[in-house]
Every structure is written in C-alpha cells, then in structure tokens.
Design a protein around this motif. Structure first.
Motif, PDB file in Angstrom:
ATOM      1  N   THR A  99      -9.049 -19.439   7.293  1.00 31.90           N
ATOM      2  CA  THR A  99     -10.957 -19.078   7.408  1.00 31.90           C
ATOM      3  C   THR A  99     -11.022 -17.477   6.711  1.00 31.90           C
ATOM      4  O   THR A  99      -9.496 -16.906   5.818  1.00 31.90           O
ATOM      5  N   PRO A 100     -12.171 -17.022   6.929  1.00 34.27           N
ATOM      6  CA  PRO A 100     -11.869 -15.837   5.298  1.00 34.27           C
ATOM      7  C   PRO A 100     -11.198 -14.506   5.944  1.00 34.27           C
ATOM      8  O   PRO A 100     -11.462 -14.170   7.151  1.00 34.27           O
ATOM      9  N   ASN A 110     -10.772 -10.296   6.921  1.00 31.22           N
ATOM     10  CA  ASN A 110     -11.356  -9.585   7.104  1.00 31.22           C
ATOM     11  C   ASN A 110     -10.662  -8.208   6.151  1.00 31.22           C
ATOM     12  O   ASN A 110     -11.637  -6.468   6.380  1.00 31.22           O
ATOM     13  N   PHE A 138      -5.350 -11.126   3.878  1.00 34.56           N
ATOM     14  CA  PHE A 138      -5.868 -11.646   2.637  1.00 34.56           C
ATOM     15  C   PHE A 138      -4.034 -11.711   2.211  1.00 34.56           C
ATOM     16  O   PHE A 138      -3.575 -13.038   1.839  1.00 34.56           O
ATOM     17  N   LYS A 189     -11.771 -19.029  -2.358  1.00 37.75           N
ATOM     18  CA  LYS A 189     -13.128 -19.636  -2.246  1.00 37.75           C
ATOM     19  C   LYS A 189     -13.350 -19.881  -0.835  1.00 37.75           C
ATOM     20  O   LYS A 189     -14.344 -19.627  -0.815  1.00 37.75           O
ATOM     21  N   ALA A 190     -12.713 -19.164   0.034  1.00 40.31           N
ATOM     22  CA  ALA A 190     -13.446 -19.266   1.391  1.00 40.31           C
ATOM     23  C   ALA A 190     -14.220 -17.292   1.107  1.00 40.31           C
ATOM     24  O   ALA A 190     -14.314 -17.247   2.463  1.00 40.31           O
ATOM     25  N   ILE A 191     -13.847 -16.983   0.332  1.00 44.97           N
ATOM     26  CA  ILE A 191     -14.375 -15.682   0.235  1.00 44.97           C
ATOM     27  C   ILE A 191     -15.068 -14.846  -0.504  1.00 44.97           C
ATOM     28  O   ILE A 191     -15.532 -16.187  -1.180  1.00 44.97           O
ATOM     29  N   SER A 192     -16.560 -15.390   0.072  1.00 42.79           N
ATOM     30  CA  SER A 192     -17.421 -15.031  -0.401  1.00 42.79           C
ATOM     31  C   SER A 192     -16.870 -13.359  -2.204  1.00 42.79           C
ATOM     32  O   SER A 192     -16.914 -12.642  -1.687  1.00 42.79           O
ATOM     33  N   ASP A 244     -18.124 -10.141  -1.588  1.00 40.13           N
ATOM     34  CA  ASP A 244     -17.501  -9.038  -0.047  1.00 40.13           C
ATOM     35  C   ASP A 244     -16.303  -8.919  -0.530  1.00 40.13           C
ATOM     36  O   ASP A 244     -15.004  -8.384  -0.166  1.00 40.13           O
ATOM     37  N   ILE A 250     -13.776  -5.909   1.485  1.00 44.39           N
ATOM     38  CA  ILE A 250     -12.523  -6.541   1.944  1.00 44.39           C
ATOM     39  C   ILE A 250     -10.784  -5.728   1.286  1.00 44.39           C
ATOM     40  O   ILE A 250      -9.943  -5.510   1.676  1.00 44.39           O
ATOM     41  N   TYR A 296     -16.473 -14.219  -9.296  1.00 42.08           N
ATOM     42  CA  TYR A 296     -15.740 -13.428  -9.246  1.00 42.08           C
ATOM     43  C   TYR A 296     -15.109 -12.644  -9.786  1.00 42.08           C
ATOM     44  O   TYR A 296     -15.007 -11.602  -9.569  1.00 42.08           O
TER      45      TYR A 296
END
Length: 408
Positions: free
Chosen positions: A283-284, A286, A291, A310-313, A316, A320, A351
């Motif tokens: 899951t992304p 927070n 991370f 890749k789970a993170i936009s 963001d 983060i 990225y």
C-alpha cells in the motif's frame, strides 16, 4: 492566552489608576484653596468641586476588587505547556508516574509536542500500560517523524505487547537515525534476537510432527547398527562397549545436523512466503518512516522495491519525505527509477522531476559520496540520456542535469 490577556489588561488599569491618584494628590492643595466645607462638628475638610459637580469619585479611595488576584498571581505563575512538561519531568524523577502523566497531558492540551507525547509514553511504560505508550509514541511521530526517542520507546512498548516484527522495525529505524547510539544498538540486537527465535520456534513447531517419524526411524536404524556391530577377535567386552558408544554418538551428531538444516530450510521458506504475502498487500506509504521500513524489508528483491515505489504518485514524494530523505535512500530510488526507465519512460521522468522538489534535495545531492556521484553520472549517461531515450523527454532530462549535478 485569554487569561494572560486579562491579566495584562488588569495591570494596565492598575498603572493608570495609580497615575491618576498621583495627579489628584498633586492637585489637592489647589482644591483646598478653592473652597472649605464646614462639618456638623465645626471641623473643616477639603472639598473637591469637581467631585460634587460631575459625580465622579476618586478611585484611589475605592477598594480594588482584583487587587488580591493581581498581587497573588503573577505572569510567571500562569501554567503553560513548558511549565507543565517540566513539572511532569520532576514527578517522573520522583517515580510519581501517574502525576507525571497528568502534567504531560496538560502540557499537550496547551500545545502538543512530540517531546511531551514521548515523555508521557515513557511514564506509561513504567506503569506497564504498553498499549497507551504505543499510542502516544504514534502521536509523537505524527508531529515529528525523525524523533528517535519516540521510535525507541514504541519499540519497547511493542516488544512487551508481543509485536516483535514491528518493534524490530522501530528499533532499526532509530538505529538508522543514530548509528552510533549504543543504547539503540543494544535494543535492536535484543529485539532482533527475540524475533529470530520466534520465527525458528514457529518453524520447528511446524517441522516437529514430520521429524517425529524420522526420529523413530533413526532410533530403529541405530538399534540395527548396534546389532550389526560385530566385535573383532580377541577384543575385550570394554572395548566393544566403547565401539558401540562411539557409533551411537556419531549417528546422533549426524541426525542433529540434519534436523538443524531442515529447520533452517523451513525458516527460509517461511521468510520467502512472508515476503510474497507482503508483496500482495503493498500500500502507498504515508511517511518517510513507512517507506524506508518497507523498502529495507524488500532489500534484495528489486521487483518488490519497484512495486513499492510505483505505489506512490510522483507528486506525493515531497509530502511523504518532507525533510526526512537521506542521500543513501535517494540513490536507491534513482537506481530503481533507472531499472524501469526504458519500459515506462514517462513515469520515470515524473519521478526524477518530483524528487527535485523534496526538501533539502540540493543538499542531499551535494552530500553524495564520490562513488555515488560517479554512479549517478554513469546512470544518467547510459540510461536517462542514451540514444534510446525518446526525443520528447530528452529536453526535460537535459534541464534536470544541473539539479542532479551531472553537467558535462
């Protein structure tokens, strides 16, 4: 703050009242010249015409209804976040942990801080109220996700709650923040040992049933071996017994080695299965802490690290990491981006763009080691700016050169 303002108003009023009293005293002789009033007993007293005409009375003669409050309570005595925290620290030193918790709670009510939450958590730990300690450490880290004491104390609480994996992750991250902290080193080593023993215990428990049959067969084989040992001619009974004992011990050592190898193999399989299950539930994250814990948990498996990233936009990333990104982790992310650059160039470029917007990015690039700088230049030339790079991204990457300090 409202009460402080009220006290300030009282102080201003008192000063103005005193100034007025001094002014009226200085004017008293002049007023005495203006008129004299006869009393019923024939005595004389000063008479103030202004008082009789305007109906205003000298406030200096009135009783100050707030005098006692103002004289007994100064601005230094007004409780605030800092004073309550210090009082809580004093109670903690006296081992009055409940009173300390009350003080820390009042300090938080005035102004929440990571230190007050972490201190309150430590008091809960002393009272063995570990769930409340874990909750307070979480609140502390929501306010400051680089506060090492909050990680260390949450690790202690989680260890006591039986959450060994999470406790080990907290201690590991605390060690990353302060690699030379001996207390954290010891805490991490102790929790890691407990966690590994728990894994081995579970693995051996699962293996025990299958090994029971093997042990029975082994005993039968040992009995057969004893039966088939034939004494040499002219050997004594004592030497024959020694031969049997030596053979039995050798057979037992072999079986123990086989059992240990089986347990280690099963533990490895359990770890692989845990990793595979974790990959299904990525899951992304927070925060930088979440991370980094997940990233290091997937160490040795680039595919899982790529899935985590890749789970993170891309947009963001600054939110983060805030100011918690390290140079080493930055290089890991760049290498990960390079691994899928050819397959998904548009995403990779996004990225790279948004990484430059992370707080202290310029400082992180300047703090790279000479080896990392060499690797970054090599990646840039061979991957990001190779002949296979689409033309629509070449200009963007060329503009990013200066930010990544890889100019020709």
């Amino acid at each position: 703050m409202d009460f402080q303002g009220f006290l300030n108003d009282l102080q201003d009023w008192e000063l103005s009242r005193k100034d007025k009293a001094r002014t009226m005293k200085s004017q008293a002789p002049q007023k005495e010249k203006l008129g004299v009033e006869k009393t019923s007993r024939g005595e004389t007293s000063s008479f103030d015409f202004t008082k009789s005409t305007s109906g205003q009375y000298d406030l200096s003669r009135n009783k100050d209804p707030f005098g006692n409050v103002h004289s007994g309570l100064t601005t230094e005595d007004v409780p605030n976040a800092a004073s309550e925290k210090e009082l809580g620290n004093e109670y903690f030193k006296q081992k009055k942990f409940k009173e300390a918790i009350d003080c820390y709670s009042r300090s938080i009510a005035f102004s929440p801080t990571a230190v007050a939450y972490a201190n309150k958590a430590m008091a809960f730990i002393k009272l063995r109220r570990f769930q409340q300690a874990e909750d307070d450490c979480k609140e502390a880290l929501n306010l400051d996700d680089r506060y090492i004491k909050a990680y260390s104390r949450r690790a202690t609480a989680r260890k006591e709650l039986g959450k060994l994996k999470e406790a080990m992750e907290d201690a590991e991250f605390a060690l990353l923040l302060e690699p030379e902290n001996q207390e954290v080193k010891k805490q991490y080593a102790d929790i890691k040992s407990l966690y590994e023993n728990e894994i081995l215990l579970k693995a051996s428990g699962a293996l025990r049933s299958s090994l029971q049959g093997t042990q029975k067969v082994g005993k039968s084989e040992a009995n057969i071996d004893r039966a088939t040992i034939h004494p040499l001619p002219n050997t004594t009974e004592k030497s024959r017994a020694a031969d049997v004992q030596d053979h039995t011990e050798r057979h037992s050592r072999i079986k123990k080695q086989e059992m240990k190898a089986s347990v280690q193999h099963l533990a490895s399989r359990v770890a692989s299965r845990v990793m595979a299950e974790a990959a299904k539930n990525i899951t992304p994250p927070n925060s930088a802490y979440q991370f980094e814990v997940s990233w290091r948990g997937f160490s040795g498996d680039p595919a899982l690290q790529t899935r985590l990233l890749k789970a993170i936009s891309p947009q963001d990333l600054p939110k983060i990491f805030k100011n918690a990104l390290s140079s080493a982790l930055l290089m890991d992310i760049i290498k990960c981006v390079a691994s899928f650059f050819t397959e998904d160039t548009a995403l990779a470029v996004r990225y790279l763009e948004h990484l430059t917007k992370v707080s202290r990015f310029e400082m992180l690039i300047l703090c790279l080691t000479s080896t990392d700088k060499h690797d970054l230049r090599k990646i840039w030339e061979e991957v990001f700016c190779s002949e296979a790079t689409p033309m629509e991204y070449a200009e963007i990457l060329d503009n990013l050169r200066s930010k990544y300090c890889v100019e020709d």
